[in-house]
Motif scaffolding. Structure first.
Motif, PDB file in Angstrom:
ATOM      1  N   ARG A 197     -18.282  63.016 -16.689  1.00 47.28           N
ATOM      2  CA  ARG A 197     -16.937  63.454 -17.070  1.00 47.28           C
ATOM      3  C   ARG A 197     -16.725  63.334 -18.574  1.00 47.28           C
ATOM      4  O   ARG A 197     -16.115  64.188 -19.202  1.00 47.28           O
ATOM      5  N   ILE A 198     -17.224  62.237 -19.124  1.00 46.84           N
ATOM      6  CA  ILE A 198     -17.043  62.019 -20.558  1.00 46.84           C
ATOM      7  C   ILE A 198     -17.764  63.098 -21.355  1.00 46.84           C
ATOM      8  O   ILE A 198     -17.222  63.640 -22.327  1.00 46.84           O
ATOM      9  N   LEU A 257     -20.938  55.293  -9.932  1.00 46.56           N
ATOM     10  CA  LEU A 257     -19.717  55.408 -10.748  1.00 46.56           C
ATOM     11  C   LEU A 257     -20.061  55.673 -12.212  1.00 46.56           C
ATOM     12  O   LEU A 257     -19.445  56.521 -12.861  1.00 46.56           O
ATOM     13  N   ARG A 258     -21.062  54.966 -12.710  1.00 49.85           N
ATOM     14  CA  ARG A 258     -21.430  55.136 -14.117  1.00 49.85           C
ATOM     15  C   ARG A 258     -21.863  56.580 -14.387  1.00 49.85           C
ATOM     16  O   ARG A 258     -21.434  57.189 -15.370  1.00 49.85           O
ATOM     17  N   ARG A 297     -21.085  59.259 -12.760  1.00 47.70           N
ATOM     18  CA  ARG A 297     -19.941  60.185 -12.663  1.00 47.70           C
ATOM     19  C   ARG A 297     -19.064  60.098 -13.904  1.00 47.70           C
ATOM     20  O   ARG A 297     -18.600  61.112 -14.428  1.00 47.70           O
ATOM     21  N   VAL A 298     -18.829  58.852 -14.335  1.00 46.58           N
ATOM     22  CA  VAL A 298     -17.972  58.674 -15.518  1.00 46.58           C
ATOM     23  C   VAL A 298     -18.627  59.308 -16.739  1.00 46.58           C
ATOM     24  O   VAL A 298     -17.970  60.014 -17.519  1.00 46.58           O
ATOM     25  N   MET A 299     -19.923  59.079 -16.905  1.00 54.21           N
ATOM     26  CA  MET A 299     -20.595  59.629 -18.082  1.00 54.21           C
ATOM     27  C   MET A 299     -20.607  61.160 -18.037  1.00 54.21           C
ATOM     28  O   MET A 299     -20.498  61.819 -19.062  1.00 54.21           O
ATOM     29  N   GLY A 333     -13.540  46.492  -1.160  1.00 54.25           N
ATOM     30  CA  GLY A 333     -14.309  47.726  -1.290  1.00 54.25           C
ATOM     31  C   GLY A 333     -15.207  47.630  -2.488  1.00 54.25           C
ATOM     32  O   GLY A 333     -14.896  46.940  -3.456  1.00 54.25           O
ATOM     33  N   GLU A 334     -16.303  48.291  -2.395  1.00 52.56           N
ATOM     34  CA  GLU A 334     -17.248  48.301  -3.509  1.00 52.56           C
ATOM     35  C   GLU A 334     -17.111  49.608  -4.268  1.00 52.56           C
ATOM     36  O   GLU A 334     -16.932  50.677  -3.667  1.00 52.56           O
ATOM     37  N   ALA A 335     -17.186  49.493  -5.555  1.00 51.49           N
ATOM     38  CA  ALA A 335     -17.159  50.705  -6.371  1.00 51.49           C
ATOM     39  C   ALA A 335     -18.385  51.551  -6.021  1.00 51.49           C
ATOM     40  O   ALA A 335     -19.432  51.015  -5.658  1.00 51.49           O
ATOM     41  N   PRO A 336     -18.241  52.851  -6.080  1.00 47.84           N
ATOM     42  CA  PRO A 336     -19.398  53.691  -5.764  1.00 47.84           C
ATOM     43  C   PRO A 336     -20.571  53.380  -6.680  1.00 47.84           C
ATOM     44  O   PRO A 336     -20.399  53.084  -7.863  1.00 47.84           O
TER      45      PRO A 336
END
Lengths: 183, 165
Positions: free
Chosen positions: B34-35, B27-28, B30-32, B21-24
């Protein structure tokens, strides 16, 4: 790393780009669900960002990050009972894996055979004990070295290698029982 | 031998597909997101808690320091009035020595209407009670006198003397 510790969130973004795929596949190996794996991957990165100052450099940042992802994934699986829903109940629900394999395999017949095999493998892996299943799935992802996996799982590298080999042996044995090959 | 190799390859491929599977792609992002959310919360929450605590302290101080603040009614009645004697003091010796001074049995020294206030909180400091107490044995008869305290009505006890055995 130094820039991240200094509070540069953009620098952390680069780490997300670099390790995102490995973190995601680690979570996927534990959870078996793409949706949950995406969520856990994000949680793992956020946790790593918050605890970046506690990273002592005993292992590489990648190993530390993957260990966080693995533990969070196991925690989620425990909470949701995903193991039972995703793997054991597969007899009743068709998996997306089979259709994915069928579509990518060369030739329709070969694709169907491979899809059927994938379904059996999925069910048989689910029946393996966790101490054999976890190393097997992590090794299958191809993202991790044995040393990384040993650190993530907290076992010696030699033990881990044996467990991977033993898991494969048991899988082959059961597949032969189902009529695949003569192993 | 080639069959076995093929089987191994097929098993490998099936296992790989299990965790493939490939990461979405985002992702970056979304993570940023959330951070930044976590960072904002970690900055805002302590400040909010500190401000709320400060506001509470100010309100409490203003309330307590208000000059026209009504006095808190006491829950204890006794503490609002001078302590009243509950038990009468020992009678003087002459009251005990002279039976004639004692009122006849069954008589009531005070009227009931004078006693029984509605609330003990209105009872003023009680006057010195009359000499009360039990007379000594006289002719095999125990005489018990009523405790007479103005403002209080305490019924006396009439006890029949025991039959001499």
């Amino acid at each position: 790393m130094g820039r991240v510790c200094g509070g540069e969130t953009e620098a952390f973004g680069e780490l997300v780009d670099r390790h995102g795929a490995a973190v995601y596949r680690t979570a996927l190996a534990a959870l078996g669900s793409t949706h949950d794996a995406e969520d856990v991957a994000q949680e793992a990165f956020v946790t790593a960002f918050r605890k970046i100052r506690s990273f002592r450099g005993e292992a590489s940042f990648r190993t530390w990050l993957l260990t966080i992802a693995w533990r969070r994934a196991l925690g989620r699986r425990r909470r949701l009972g995903l193991l039972r829903r995703r793997f054991v109940d597969l007899d009743a629900t068709p998996s997306g894996l089979e259709s994915r394999v069928a579509s990518t395999a060369h030739g329709q017949e070969a694709g169907l055979i491979q899809a059927e095999l994938a379904g059996h493998v999925r069910r048989l892996v689910a029946k393996l004990p966790a101490k054999l299943r976890h190393p097997l799935l992590l090794a299958a992802s191809g993202d991790h070295s044995y040393e990384e996996m040993a650190r993530m799982l907290g076992v010696p590298a030699g033990t881990l290698k044996w467990r991977v080999a033993e898991a494969r042996r048991q899988l082959r044995e059961r597949l032969v029982g189902l009529g695949y090959g003569d192993a | 031998m080639p069959d076995r190799k093929n089987d191994e390859e097929r098993l490998d491929r099936a296992l790989r597909d299990l965790v493939a599977g490939e990461a979405p792609a985002d992702l970056r992002r979304r993570v940023m997101a959330r951070i930044s959310l976590v960072s904002q919360r970690s900055r805002v929450v302590p400040r909010l808690a500190w401000a709320a605590g400060l506001a509470g302290a100010i309100v409490a101080f203003v309330f307590l320091a208000r000059p026209d603040r009504p006095a808190r009614p006491s829950r204890h009645v006794v503490s609002a009035t001078p302590s009243a004697p509950v038990v009468a003091p020992s009678p003087p010796q002459e009251a005990i020595a002279s039976p004639a001074a004692a009122p006849p049995r069954g008589s009531r020294a005070t009227s009931r209407s004078a006693a029984a206030p509605e609330s003990l909180s209105f009872v003023a400091a009680l006057p010195t009670p009359e000499p009360v107490g039990a007379a000594p044995l006289r002719n095999d008869e125990l005489v018990i006198r009523r405790i007479v305290v103005p403002g209080l009505d305490v019924r006396g006890l009439d006890i029949e003397p025991l039959e001499p055995s």
